[in-house]
Design a protein around this motif. Structure first.
Motif, mmCIF file in Angstrom:
data_model
loop_
_atom_site.group_PDB
_atom_site.id
_atom_site.type_symbol
_atom_site.label_atom_id
_atom_site.label_comp_id
_atom_site.label_asym_id
_atom_site.label_seq_id
_atom_site.Cartn_x
_atom_site.Cartn_y
_atom_site.Cartn_z
ATOM 1 N N LYS A 43 68.240 -8.304 17.659
ATOM 2 C CA LYS A 43 67.124 -7.289 17.070
ATOM 3 C C LYS A 43 67.580 -6.043 16.648
ATOM 4 N N ASP A 44 67.852 -5.527 17.874
ATOM 5 C CA ASP A 44 67.729 -4.270 17.458
ATOM 6 C C ASP A 44 68.956 -3.643 15.887
ATOM 7 N N VAL A 45 69.852 -4.592 15.744
ATOM 8 C CA VAL A 45 70.590 -4.501 14.741
ATOM 9 C C VAL A 45 69.456 -4.546 13.574
ATOM 10 N N CYS A 46 68.608 -5.988 13.752
ATOM 11 C CA CYS A 46 67.849 -6.556 12.607
ATOM 12 C C CYS A 46 66.931 -5.052 12.710
ATOM 13 N N ILE A 47 66.591 -4.430 13.529
ATOM 14 C CA ILE A 47 65.088 -3.371 13.166
ATOM 15 C C ILE A 47 66.333 -2.064 12.704
ATOM 16 N N GLU A 48 67.121 -1.676 12.804
ATOM 17 C CA GLU A 48 67.836 -0.825 12.621
ATOM 18 C C GLU A 48 68.471 -0.668 11.197
ATOM 19 N N GLU A 49 68.760 -2.274 11.041
ATOM 20 C CA GLU A 49 68.735 -2.486 9.572
ATOM 21 C C GLU A 49 68.177 -2.280 8.743
ATOM 22 N N ALA A 50 67.015 -2.559 8.548
ATOM 23 C CA ALA A 50 65.836 -2.665 7.736
ATOM 24 C C ALA A 50 65.180 -0.530 7.615
ATOM 25 N N LYS A 51 65.454 -0.481 9.162
ATOM 26 C CA LYS A 51 64.636 1.455 8.497
ATOM 27 C C LYS A 51 65.890 1.423 8.141
ATOM 28 N N ALA A 52 67.297 1.277 8.187
ATOM 29 C CA ALA A 52 68.789 2.151 7.256
ATOM 30 C C ALA A 52 67.874 2.237 5.998
ATOM 31 N N ALA A 53 67.410 0.178 5.251
ATOM 32 C CA ALA A 53 67.925 0.747 4.224
ATOM 33 C C ALA A 53 66.095 1.408 3.693
ATOM 34 N N GLU A 54 65.242 1.267 4.656
ATOM 35 C CA GLU A 54 64.208 2.078 3.928
ATOM 36 C C GLU A 54 64.601 3.127 3.609
ATOM 37 N N LYS A 55 65.539 4.575 4.344
ATOM 38 C CA LYS A 55 65.516 5.377 5.030
ATOM 39 C C LYS A 55 66.674 5.915 3.852
ATOM 40 N N ARG A 56 67.986 4.959 3.097
ATOM 41 C CA ARG A 56 68.038 4.667 2.216
ATOM 42 C C ARG A 56 67.346 5.304 0.923
ATOM 43 N N SER A 57 66.135 4.157 0.726
ATOM 44 C CA SER A 57 65.539 3.959 -0.425
ATOM 45 C C SER A 57 64.757 4.848 -0.849
ATOM 46 N N ASN A 58 64.528 5.790 0.323
ATOM 47 C CA ASN A 58 63.657 6.959 0.556
ATOM 48 C C ASN A 58 64.381 7.929 -0.686
ATOM 49 N N ALA A 59 66.035 7.720 0.495
ATOM 50 C CA ALA A 59 66.390 9.596 -0.053
ATOM 51 C C ALA A 59 67.034 9.338 -1.339
ATOM 52 N N GLU A 60 67.418 8.108 -1.963
ATOM 53 C CA GLU A 60 68.194 7.958 -3.084
ATOM 54 C C GLU A 60 66.760 8.122 -3.968
ATOM 55 N N ALA A 61 65.317 8.386 -3.655
ATOM 56 C CA ALA A 61 64.110 8.190 -4.688
ATOM 57 C C ALA A 61 63.985 9.990 -4.490
ATOM 58 N N GLU A 62 63.966 10.243 -4.102
ATOM 59 C CA GLU A 62 63.754 11.527 -3.245
ATOM 60 C C GLU A 62 65.117 11.862 -4.334
ATOM 61 N N ALA A 63 66.247 11.842 -4.682
ATOM 62 C CA ALA A 63 68.223 13.199 -5.306
ATOM 63 C C ALA A 63 66.694 12.612 -6.450
ATOM 64 N N GLN A 64 66.848 11.358 -6.705
ATOM 65 C CA GLN A 64 66.304 10.567 -8.367
ATOM 66 C C GLN A 64 64.767 12.247 -8.171
ATOM 67 N N PHE A 65 64.366 11.516 -7.776
ATOM 68 C CA PHE A 65 63.071 12.510 -8.447
ATOM 69 C C PHE A 65 62.905 14.694 -8.503
ATOM 70 N N LYS A 66 63.554 14.264 -7.349
ATOM 71 C CA LYS A 66 64.088 15.971 -7.353
ATOM 72 C C LYS A 66 65.343 16.446 -8.199
ATOM 73 N N HIS A 67 66.106 15.909 -8.543
ATOM 74 C CA HIS A 67 67.657 16.037 -9.328
ATOM 75 C C HIS A 67 68.048 17.116 -9.136
ATOM 76 N N THR A 68 68.400 17.589 -7.914
ATOM 77 C CA THR A 68 68.513 19.272 -7.473
ATOM 78 C C THR A 68 70.027 18.947 -6.709
ATOM 79 N N LEU A 69 71.329 19.765 -6.610
ATOM 80 C CA LEU A 69 72.607 19.378 -5.649
ATOM 81 C C LEU A 69 72.167 19.000 -4.371
ATOM 82 N N LYS A 70 71.330 19.777 -3.989
ATOM 83 C CA LYS A 70 70.674 19.843 -2.589
ATOM 84 C C LYS A 70 69.571 18.733 -2.238
ATOM 85 N N ALA A 71 69.339 17.970 -3.228
ATOM 86 C CA ALA A 71 68.716 16.351 -2.987
ATOM 87 C C ALA A 71 69.467 16.143 -2.662
ATOM 88 N N ARG A 72 70.266 15.815 -3.346
ATOM 89 C CA ARG A 72 71.551 14.983 -3.857
ATOM 90 C C ARG A 72 72.630 14.440 -2.346
#
Length: 182
Positions: A58-87
């Protein structure tokens, strides 16, 4: 001579358009917001699947869910800001998310195996963060080198103009300034 000025004008205009950073358009903002909403919805679905589990899975499952959300948000922000710092920030956030998942997986182990597992996970995270920072430095160095090269080319072109006199010199200097955006 007219072809030269036309070419210089086209080059300067192209350079001007190419060097401007894209502004945050309403479409880009909407895409970014949709990606955030999608990540949040995906997290809720993945998190709900974890409720049927117990213990370390369960702990692993929760961390995987959090990681997927964090990854998606980070990718979206990097694409939106489109800067080296954001990437770079996105790559670091992904490394941290991967570390959290790996650390949760280590929770099932005991003793020295657990310690080794955590140290290995930390080593992978540290390498990923170092790689992200190194990539940023390389990109910054390449940008600086391009700017230095361009400045040197500008200085050389101005030096060529100094051999001329009168109106020809003024025209040469003006076209050089246009060509190099100075």
């Amino acid at each position: 001579m007219n072809k030269l000025f036309a070419c210089l004008f086209v080059c300067a205009a192209t350079l001007g358009f190419a060097s401007t950073a894209p502004a945050a358009t309403p479409e880009a903002k909407a895409t970014y917001k949709a990606a955030e909403d999608s990540a949040a919805a995906d997290y809720k679905i993945a998190r709900a699947k974890c409720d049927s589990l117990t213990g370390n899975p369960k702990d692993v499952c929760i961390e995987e869910a959090k990681a997927a959300e964090k990854r998606s948000n980070a990718e979206a922000e990097a694409q939106f800001k489109h800067t080296l710092k954001a990437r770079t920030s996105a790559r670091i956030a992904m490394a941290e998310a991967d570390y959290a998942v790996a650390k949760a997986k280590c929770g099932a182990m005991v003793g020295n195996d657990k310690d080794v597992c955590i140290k290995e996970a930390k080593a992978v995270e540290t390498k990923a963060i170092a790689d992200a920072k190194a990539h940023k430095k390389v990109a910054e160095a390449k940008t600086e080198a391009r700017e230095d090269t361009r400045d040197a080319q500008y200085d050389a072109a101005l030096e060529k103009c100094s051999a001329l006199a009168g109106a020809a010199k003024d025209t040469c200097i003006a076209s050089t300034k246009v060509q190099f955006g100075k």
